[in-house]
Design a protein around this motif. Structure first.
Motif, PDB file in Angstrom:
ATOM      1  N   LEU A  80       0.827  -1.210   0.000  1.00 12.79           N
ATOM      2  CA  LEU A  80       0.000   0.000   0.000  1.00 12.79           C
ATOM      3  C   LEU A  80       0.860   1.258   0.000  1.00 12.79           C
ATOM      4  O   LEU A  80       0.586   2.217  -0.740  1.00 12.79           O
ATOM      5  CB  LEU A  80      -0.933  -0.009   1.218  1.00 12.79           C
ATOM      6  N   LEU A  81       1.914   1.276   0.804  1.00 17.43           N
ATOM      7  CA  LEU A  81       2.801   2.436   0.838  1.00 17.43           C
ATOM      8  C   LEU A  81       3.504   2.620  -0.506  1.00 17.43           C
ATOM      9  O   LEU A  81       3.673   3.751  -0.976  1.00 17.43           O
ATOM     10  CB  LEU A  81       3.837   2.269   1.958  1.00 17.43           C
ATOM     11  N   THR A  86       4.039   5.598  -5.578  1.00 16.81           N
ATOM     12  CA  THR A  86       4.029   5.577  -7.042  1.00 16.81           C
ATOM     13  C   THR A  86       2.976   6.517  -7.595  1.00 16.81           C
ATOM     14  O   THR A  86       3.206   7.195  -8.609  1.00 16.81           O
ATOM     15  CB  THR A  86       3.781   4.143  -7.546  1.00 16.81           C
ATOM     16  N   ILE A  87       1.828   6.576  -6.938  1.00 12.16           N
ATOM     17  CA  ILE A  87       0.779   7.515  -7.356  1.00 12.16           C
ATOM     18  C   ILE A  87       1.276   8.952  -7.234  1.00 12.16           C
ATOM     19  O   ILE A  87       0.982   9.806  -8.091  1.00 12.16           O
ATOM     20  CB  ILE A  87      -0.496   7.290  -6.522  1.00 12.16           C
ATOM     21  N   ALA A  88       2.045   9.239  -6.189  1.00 15.84           N
ATOM     22  CA  ALA A  88       2.605  10.580  -6.029  1.00 15.84           C
ATOM     23  C   ALA A  88       3.553  10.912  -7.178  1.00 15.84           C
ATOM     24  O   ALA A  88       3.536  12.034  -7.708  1.00 15.84           O
ATOM     25  CB  ALA A  88       3.332  10.678  -4.688  1.00 15.84           C
ATOM     26  N   SER A 106       2.897  -2.064 -12.529  1.00 13.82           N
ATOM     27  CA  SER A 106       4.214  -2.603 -12.860  1.00 13.82           C
ATOM     28  C   SER A 106       5.193  -2.448 -11.711  1.00 13.82           C
ATOM     29  O   SER A 106       6.006  -3.344 -11.454  1.00 13.82           O
ATOM     30  CB  SER A 106       4.758  -1.929 -14.118  1.00 13.82           C
ATOM     31  N   VAL A 107       5.120  -1.330 -10.991  1.00 14.71           N
ATOM     32  CA  VAL A 107       6.011  -1.135  -9.844  1.00 14.71           C
ATOM     33  C   VAL A 107       5.696  -2.146  -8.745  1.00 14.71           C
ATOM     34  O   VAL A 107       6.602  -2.766  -8.163  1.00 14.71           O
ATOM     35  CB  VAL A 107       5.909   0.307  -9.310  1.00 14.71           C
ATOM     36  N   LEU A 108       4.408  -2.346  -8.455  1.00 15.43           N
ATOM     37  CA  LEU A 108       4.028  -3.304  -7.416  1.00 15.43           C
ATOM     38  C   LEU A 108       4.450  -4.722  -7.792  1.00 15.43           C
ATOM     39  O   LEU A 108       4.991  -5.462  -6.964  1.00 15.43           O
ATOM     40  CB  LEU A 108       2.518  -3.256  -7.184  1.00 15.43           C
ATOM     41  N   PRO A 160      13.560  -0.246   3.959  1.00 17.49           N
ATOM     42  CA  PRO A 160      14.428   0.937   4.029  1.00 17.49           C
ATOM     43  C   PRO A 160      14.847   1.437   2.643  1.00 17.49           C
ATOM     44  O   PRO A 160      14.988   2.653   2.437  1.00 17.49           O
ATOM     45  CB  PRO A 160      15.641   0.450   4.828  1.00 17.49           C
ATOM     46  N   MET A 161      15.015   0.527   1.691  1.00 23.56           N
ATOM     47  CA  MET A 161      15.330   0.938   0.320  1.00 23.56           C
ATOM     48  C   MET A 161      14.151   1.698  -0.276  1.00 23.56           C
ATOM     49  O   MET A 161      14.337   2.685  -1.008  1.00 23.56           O
ATOM     50  CB  MET A 161      15.675  -0.279  -0.529  1.00 23.56           C
ATOM     51  N   PHE A 162      12.935   1.268   0.033  1.00 20.25           N
ATOM     52  CA  PHE A 162      11.742   1.996  -0.396  1.00 20.25           C
ATOM     53  C   PHE A 162      11.737   3.416   0.173  1.00 20.25           C
ATOM     54  O   PHE A 162      11.440   4.379  -0.547  1.00 20.25           O
ATOM     55  CB  PHE A 162      10.482   1.244   0.054  1.00 20.25           C
TER      56      PHE A 162
END
Length: 252
Positions: A80-81, A86-88, A106-108, A160-162
């Motif tokens: 969800l985060l 990605t929407i931002a 695609s990102v998810l 943490p990479m996210f």
């Protein structure tokens, strides 16, 4: 005659994942069965004190007799985060709603889930095939790394990479995608720190398992990253521009 334990005997670490996985998937849609508060506690400490998180993993093994989480809350909240972040990006850089939906999906799928499944499977196979300690005698129950635990390690390392590459990067992206040496330097440093921290947490995840040896193998990629980063900087490569152009070529 003393009782003996066969090497082929089913153990919790080998038999439980098959029965665990369907239950794990069913709980994804049941928020009331997820420990949301504990998940956010883990996420915070993965960024500030990751060894504390894996100390609690030992307690989980003692109480649940398994290394892997039986609560999918971490995967759900992380997804969800990631979708919100990605929407931002799409709101700031995209040019169409349809393309934005494609980017989010695609990102998810590729950045988190499918990549996570691939990396977890590779680490699961590697640890079980080459890094397990040899049992001193036939009376010791053989232990193996659970696949779900390998996926947990990926998720822990990914968060943490996210934070660095999706959240912090978002706010400084106007600077990082600019032309020039300083944006290239800062972009490479951010990606280097994020990737190195991912592999460090990967190492911690497997180092906590008492039946594995030579887990420093998971630190080797950090050395490769440190060697490659100056080469990429001197060659003029900007990872921020590269990945942003991959998805938002008309706006970057």
């Amino acid at each position: 005659m003393l009782p003996t334990v066969s090497k082929t005997r089913s153990t919790p670490s080998t038999s439980r994942p098959n029965s665990m996985f369907p239950q794990y998937l069913r709980r994804i849609v049941k928020w009331q069965q997820m420990d949301i508060e504990y998940t956010f506690w883990q996420m915070l400490h993965l960024c500030t004190a990751p060894k504390v998180v894996y100390q609690h993993t030992k307690y989980h093994k003692q109480t649940k007799n398994q290394w892997a989480r039986d609560d999918p809350a971490f995967v759900v909240i992380c997804s969800l985060l990631l979708a919100v972040a990605t929407i931002a990006y799409c709101a700031a850089y995209d040019h169409s709603a349809a393309h934005a939906v494609f980017v989010v999906i695609s990102v998810l799928l590729f950045h988190f889930l499918l990549t996570g499944v691939f990396l977890a499977t590779c680490c699961w196979f590697l640890t079980n095939a080459y890094l397990r300690e040899e049992a001193p005698n036939s009376h010791v129950v053989e232990q193996r790394v659970e696949w779900l635990y390998a996926f947990d390690v990926h998720c822990n390392s990914f968060f943490p990479m996210f934070v660095m590459l999706y959240v912090i990067h978002y706010f400084v992206s106007p600077l990082l995608v600019a032309h020039g040496f300083i944006p290239e330097l800062l972009s490479n440093l951010l990606f280097m720190v994020a990737a190195s921290y991912y592999h460090y947490l990967n190492f911690l995840g497997y180092d906590v398992l008492p039946f594995l040896e030579r887990t420093t193998f998971f630190l080797y990629p950090i050395g490769v990253i440190i060697v490659l980063s100056p080469i990429l900087i001197l060659s003029g490569f900007n990872p921020s521009r590269y990945f942003m152009n991959m998805y938002f070529s008309q706006r970057v």
